[in-house]
Design a protein around this motif. Sequence first.
Motif, PDB file in Angstrom:
ATOM      1  N   SER A 212       0.722   3.904  -3.037  1.00  0.00           N
ATOM      2  CA  SER A 212       0.350   5.305  -2.816  1.00  0.00           C
ATOM      3  C   SER A 212       1.374   6.262  -3.417  1.00  0.00           C
ATOM      4  CB  SER A 212       0.145   5.591  -1.335  1.00  0.00           C
ATOM      5  OG  SER A 212       1.369   5.515  -0.639  1.00  0.00           O
ATOM      6  N   ARG A 213       2.638   5.837  -3.502  1.00  0.00           N
ATOM      7  CA  ARG A 213       3.669   6.689  -4.119  1.00  0.00           C
ATOM      8  C   ARG A 213       3.703   6.568  -5.634  1.00  0.00           C
ATOM      9  NH1 ARG A 213       6.324   5.021   0.446  1.00  0.00           N
ATOM     10  NH2 ARG A 213       7.386   3.326  -0.625  1.00  0.00           N
TER      11      ARG A 213
ATOM     12  N   GLN B 140       0.825  -1.207   0.000  1.00  0.00           N
ATOM     13  CA  GLN B 140       0.000   0.000   0.000  1.00  0.00           C
ATOM     14  C   GLN B 140       0.861   1.261   0.000  1.00  0.00           C
ATOM     15  OE1 GLN B 140      -2.470  -1.176   3.343  1.00  0.00           O
ATOM     16  NE2 GLN B 140      -4.268  -1.195   2.010  1.00  0.00           N
TER      17      GLN B 140
ATOM     18  N   GLU C  67      -7.249   3.029  -3.315  1.00  0.00           N
ATOM     19  CA  GLU C  67      -7.112   4.247  -4.128  1.00  0.00           C
ATOM     20  C   GLU C  67      -8.399   5.050  -3.967  1.00  0.00           C
ATOM     21  OE1 GLU C  67      -5.502   7.028  -6.290  1.00  0.00           O
ATOM     22  OE2 GLU C  67      -4.419   5.149  -6.034  1.00  0.00           O
TER      23      GLU C  67
ATOM     24  N   ARG D 205      -0.688   4.576  -8.492  1.00  0.00           N
ATOM     25  CA  ARG D 205      -1.903   5.157  -9.078  1.00  0.00           C
ATOM     26  C   ARG D 205      -1.731   5.447 -10.556  1.00  0.00           C
ATOM     27  NH1 ARG D 205      -0.442   9.328  -5.469  1.00  0.00           N
ATOM     28  NH2 ARG D 205      -1.954   8.350  -4.112  1.00  0.00           N
TER      29      ARG D 205
END
Length: 147
Positions: A89-90, A85, A117, A93
Motif C-alpha cells: 500500500s505504501r 499488504q 489494490e 502500486r
Amino acid sequence: MSEISTYIALFLSAFIAATILPAQSETVLATMLALGSYSPVLLVTVASTGNILGSVVNYLLGRVALAYRHKRWFPAKPETLERAQGWYSRYGRWSLLLSWVPIIGDPITVAAGVMREPFWRFLVLVTIAKVGRYVVLAGVIFNFIKL
C-alpha cells in the motif's frame, strides 16, 4: 485471412501474453505494423485492449486467491500477508507501471489483486504501462522501416 480475423488474432495474442500463460504479442504487432496494411492506431488499440484485459484476469485471480488465505496450504501466513499488504500500500502500486515487462509483469498484476489494490488505480496504472509499451514499440518499428 480476413482483416477482422487478423485483429482478433492480435487481440488474442496480446490477451494471452498478459496472463500467466507464456506468450508474446510484440512479434505479432511488429509484423502487422511492418506490413503496412493495417491502421497503426487500431493495431495499438487492439493490442493494448487485449493486454489490459489479460492483466485484469491476473488481478481477479489474485483477488480470488486471497479468499483462500486462511487455508493451511496458502503460501503466506496471515501476519506475513498483512505485512506485505502494508508495504504494498505504501510502495507497491507504482510497480504496476512495470506490468509491461516480460516475466515480472504478470506476477505484479496478480500481486495487485492479492494485495487488494483498488481496481480503478490498478486499471489506470496498467493502462499507462501497456499502452505506453505498444506506442513505443510502434514508434521503433516505424523508425526502423524508414531507415
